[in-house]
Design a protein around this motif. Sequence first.
Motif, short mmCIF file in Angstrom:
data_model
loop_
_atom_site.label_atom_id
_atom_site.label_comp_id
_atom_site.label_asym_id
_atom_site.label_seq_id
_atom_site.Cartn_x
_atom_site.Cartn_y
_atom_site.Cartn_z
N LEU A 156 -30.17 -69.92 27.06
CA LEU A 156 -28.83 -69.37 26.80
C LEU A 156 -28.26 -69.95 25.49
CD1 LEU A 156 -26.45 -67.62 27.81
CD2 LEU A 156 -25.68 -69.60 29.15
N ALA A 157 -28.45 -71.25 25.31
CA ALA A 157 -27.95 -71.90 24.09
C ALA A 157 -28.64 -71.32 22.86
CB ALA A 157 -28.17 -73.41 24.17
N ALA A 158 -29.95 -71.08 22.99
CA ALA A 158 -30.69 -70.52 21.85
C ALA A 158 -30.10 -69.16 21.48
CB ALA A 158 -32.18 -70.39 22.20
N TRP A 207 -22.84 -75.71 30.67
CA TRP A 207 -21.74 -75.46 31.59
C TRP A 207 -21.97 -74.12 32.32
CZ3 TRP A 207 -16.03 -74.57 29.56
CH2 TRP A 207 -15.15 -74.49 30.65
N GLU A 208 -22.23 -73.09 31.53
CA GLU A 208 -22.34 -71.75 32.11
C GLU A 208 -23.58 -71.57 32.98
OE1 GLU A 208 -21.94 -68.83 28.96
OE2 GLU A 208 -20.24 -69.97 28.15
N ALA A 209 -24.69 -72.20 32.60
CA ALA A 209 -25.94 -71.99 33.34
C ALA A 209 -26.17 -73.09 34.38
CB ALA A 209 -27.12 -71.92 32.36
N PRO A 230 -35.56 -72.07 16.79
CA PRO A 230 -34.42 -71.31 17.33
C PRO A 230 -34.80 -70.34 18.45
CG PRO A 230 -34.73 -70.90 14.96
CD PRO A 230 -35.89 -71.70 15.42
N ASP A 231 -36.10 -70.06 18.59
CA ASP A 231 -36.52 -69.07 19.59
C ASP A 231 -37.68 -69.62 20.43
OD1 ASP A 231 -36.35 -66.69 20.87
OD2 ASP A 231 -37.43 -65.54 19.34
N PRO A 232 -37.42 -70.68 21.20
CA PRO A 232 -38.52 -71.36 21.88
C PRO A 232 -38.99 -70.63 23.13
CG PRO A 232 -36.45 -72.41 22.45
CD PRO A 232 -36.12 -71.32 21.47
N THR A 233 -40.27 -70.80 23.46
CA THR A 233 -40.79 -70.31 24.74
C THR A 233 -40.41 -71.31 25.83
OG1 THR A 233 -42.85 -71.55 24.54
CG2 THR A 233 -42.82 -69.34 23.58
N GLU A 234 -40.54 -70.86 27.08
CA GLU A 234 -40.22 -71.77 28.19
C GLU A 234 -41.10 -73.03 28.14
OE1 GLU A 234 -39.32 -70.24 31.96
OE2 GLU A 234 -39.83 -72.11 33.00
N GLU A 235 -42.37 -72.82 27.78
CA GLU A 235 -43.29 -73.96 27.71
C GLU A 235 -42.83 -74.96 26.65
OE1 GLU A 235 -47.36 -72.80 27.15
OE2 GLU A 235 -47.98 -74.90 27.04
N GLU A 236 -42.41 -74.43 25.49
CA GLU A 236 -41.93 -75.32 24.42
C GLU A 236 -40.67 -76.06 24.85
OE1 GLU A 236 -43.56 -72.85 20.51
OE2 GLU A 236 -41.63 -72.33 21.39
N ILE A 237 -39.81 -75.38 25.59
CA ILE A 237 -38.59 -76.03 26.07
C ILE A 237 -38.95 -77.18 27.02
CG2 ILE A 237 -36.52 -75.75 27.51
CD1 ILE A 237 -36.41 -72.82 26.46
N GLY A 256 -33.64 -80.36 39.12
CA GLY A 256 -34.98 -79.79 39.21
C GLY A 256 -35.39 -79.08 37.93
N TYR A 257 -34.60 -79.24 36.90
CA TYR A 257 -34.88 -78.77 35.53
C TYR A 257 -34.74 -77.26 35.31
CZ TYR A 257 -36.72 -83.50 35.17
OH TYR A 257 -36.85 -84.86 35.21
N GLN A 258 -34.85 -76.45 36.36
CA GLN A 258 -34.86 -75.01 36.14
C GLN A 258 -33.58 -74.56 35.44
OE1 GLN A 258 -37.51 -72.96 36.40
NE2 GLN A 258 -36.10 -71.67 35.24
N HIS A 259 -32.44 -75.06 35.91
CA HIS A 259 -31.17 -74.63 35.30
C HIS A 259 -31.00 -75.21 33.89
CE1 HIS A 259 -29.10 -73.38 39.32
NE2 HIS A 259 -30.21 -72.71 39.06
N ILE A 260 -31.66 -76.33 33.66
CA ILE A 260 -31.61 -76.88 32.29
C ILE A 260 -32.39 -75.97 31.35
CG2 ILE A 260 -32.30 -78.83 30.82
CD1 ILE A 260 -31.63 -80.69 33.13
N VAL A 261 -33.56 -75.53 31.81
CA VAL A 261 -34.36 -74.61 30.99
C VAL A 261 -33.58 -73.32 30.74
CG1 VAL A 261 -36.50 -73.26 30.91
CG2 VAL A 261 -36.56 -75.61 31.76
N ASP A 262 -32.93 -72.82 31.80
CA ASP A 262 -32.10 -71.62 31.63
C ASP A 262 -30.99 -71.86 30.60
OD1 ASP A 262 -33.63 -70.50 33.60
OD2 ASP A 262 -32.14 -70.73 35.20
#
Lengths: 162, 293
Positions: free
Chosen positions: A152-154, A96-98, A122-129, A142-148
């Motif tokens: 944030l969730a982590a 919601w927030e991101a 619990p502490d994933p890198t962007e690549e792992e995400i 476009g996935y960028q906000h999902i990755v963000d």
Amino acid sequence: MPQTMKINVTVNGVAYEREVEPRLLLSDFIRHELGLTGTHVGCEHGVCGACTILFDGLAVRSCLMFAVQADGHEIVTVEGLAPDSEHMHPLQEAFWEAHGLQCGFCTPGFLMTLKPFLEQNPDPTEEEIREAISGNLCRCTGYQHIVDAVKLAADKMKEAAS
Amino acid sequence: MKPPPFAYHAPTTLDEALQLMAEHGYGAKALAGGQSLIATMNFRLSIPSVLIDLNRIRELDYIEPAAGGGLRVGAMTRHAQVEKSELAAERAPLVHDTMPLIAHPQIRNRGTFGGSIAHADPAAELPAILRALQGRVKAQSARGERWIDADDFFVGLFATALEPDEIVTEVQLPPMPAHSGWSVQEVARRHGDFALVAAFALLSLDDKGACRDVRLTFCGVGEGPALAPSAAAALKGQQPSEQAIKEAAAAATNDVDPPGDVHASSQFRRHLVKILAERALSTAAARASGKEV
């Protein structure tokens, strides 16, 4: 009359007993028999990830399983994610927030994929995400906000755990 | 997009499953992880009259050491379990390295090692790995059991040497040869999608540093997992120099006749065969000579 079978399934902590045809997909069972329409159906051949649920704690595609296979097993759908009706799961808050969603069709699948992922990592890198969500299609963000949102969730989940 | 009706059986023992296979024969399909079978049933490309679900048979779910350093994988072992297995990482590093490339996490939680072998999708990684490593497949029926070598198991497009009443119950991978190296090189449109082409190399060196044995296989280039014997022959007995590997990779393009489709032209796939063969062979050679890659 087609053959039917009696199954016992626990979904979001509630025990259900139903008579189903063997060919009934687990995704259709969840939506049509149980009325839990949060699980979305996109492609029905295992590509889009919208129907992802937790089956005995593991993220799986519910369109690639039959309801009869769930007999005696435990399922969690997106309706079972929030701890209560007042609060959302940290993943939901973060999406919601991101701005991790626009139309929202793919969102339940993403959330159910990410819940076990963040619990294990619990502490994933962007690549792992990005690898974790490689089996979920989103046609809006476009996935960028999902990755963000996952980052944030982590952070939120780590904060809650500490 | 809904599967047609079928009769469903969910045996809890292997014996029971084999009896059911014997009883139903041609019309029956064994259901393993279902990550390909159920998709094709949803499309009605596959219309079995009887499904024999193997998912409740616990005895087919294991990863165990085989004699002499090899690996035994029960047919119903999920990809995710193989991916996490330390024993598989140690004894079958090519399998371990390839696991993250096989589909997506959700599919790997459900899809099985034996199911992928039995399905024999020409674009799938595991059949090509099985040929590269010269593994073998245990086929069981109510009539008994037999072992089928990887080179004899895959006979065509989605076709295997299995009889209608047989199921794959175990896959065995031999130990890695001494002074050997391995490599997987894959190009896919999107991480986890079926490979346009993937190359798998297993290469061992003699005490003079020349190539003693070379196995190079591909997926995505034809009707089944493809072996590249000319590439192997070109390199055998040679020092694995940059030039020798380039020549072997060029020879590999004569071993395959890749199809063109909506995802990639035949010409592009042939180009990938050469490039990926070169990368796979040089990485495998570097590992065989003890370099960290």
